[in-house]
Design an enzyme around this catalytic site. Structure first.
Site, mmCIF file in Angstrom:
data_model
loop_
_atom_site.group_PDB
_atom_site.id
_atom_site.type_symbol
_atom_site.label_atom_id
_atom_site.label_comp_id
_atom_site.label_asym_id
_atom_site.label_seq_id
_atom_site.Cartn_x
_atom_site.Cartn_y
_atom_site.Cartn_z
ATOM 1 N N CYS A 1 -0.034 3.920 2.634
ATOM 2 C CA CYS A 1 0.327 3.450 3.977
ATOM 3 C C CYS A 1 1.782 3.792 4.310
ATOM 4 C CB CYS A 1 0.143 1.940 4.086
ATOM 5 S SG CYS A 1 -1.539 1.373 3.853
ATOM 6 N N CYS B 1 0.836 -1.212 0.000
ATOM 7 C CA CYS B 1 0.000 0.000 0.000
ATOM 8 C C CYS B 1 0.866 1.255 0.000
ATOM 9 C CB CYS B 1 -0.914 -0.029 1.212
ATOM 10 S SG CYS B 1 -1.867 1.473 1.473
#
Length: 86
Positions: free
Chosen positions: A49, A46
Site C-alpha cells: 500500500c 501494508c
C-alpha cells in the site's frame, strides 16, 4: 496567462480525499455519477500500500479532474471493508 489550447491546472485538493464509512456514499457513489472514482483500500501496516498509494495519487493528480480518488483506511473502516470483502 494560458496559451491557446493549454488547460487550466486543476488543484490536487478535492481530487484525492480520505474517506470513511460515514462519507462513503457521498465520496464514492454520488461522485461516481459525475466522474470515475478510484477507491484505495489501504492500511498503515501494508507494505504494498505504501508503494501503490503514492503512484495512484500521482496518476489522479496528472489526470487533472478526469478521475477522483478516495482513500479508505481498512483499520478505521472495518465494517465497510468487511461488507465489501476486502
Amino acid at each position: 496567462m494560458l496559451e491557446l489550447g493549454q488547460k487550466t491546472p486543476v488543484p490536487a485538493e478535492g481530487l484525492i480525499k480520505d474517506g470513511s464509512e460515514a462519507s462513503f456514499m457521498a465520496d464514492v457513489i454520488e461522485t461516481s455519477r459525475e466522474v470515475p472514482v478510484i477507491v484505495d483500500f489501504w492500511a498503515p501496516w501494508c507494505g504494498p500500500c505504501k508503494t501503490l498509494g503514492p503512484m495512484l495519487e500521482a496518476a489522479v493528480t496528472e489526470a487533472r479532474g478526469k478521475v477522483r480518488m478516495v482513500k479508505i483506511n481498512v483499520d478505521e473502516s472495518q465494517a465497510l471493508a468487511g461488507q465489501l470483502r476486502i
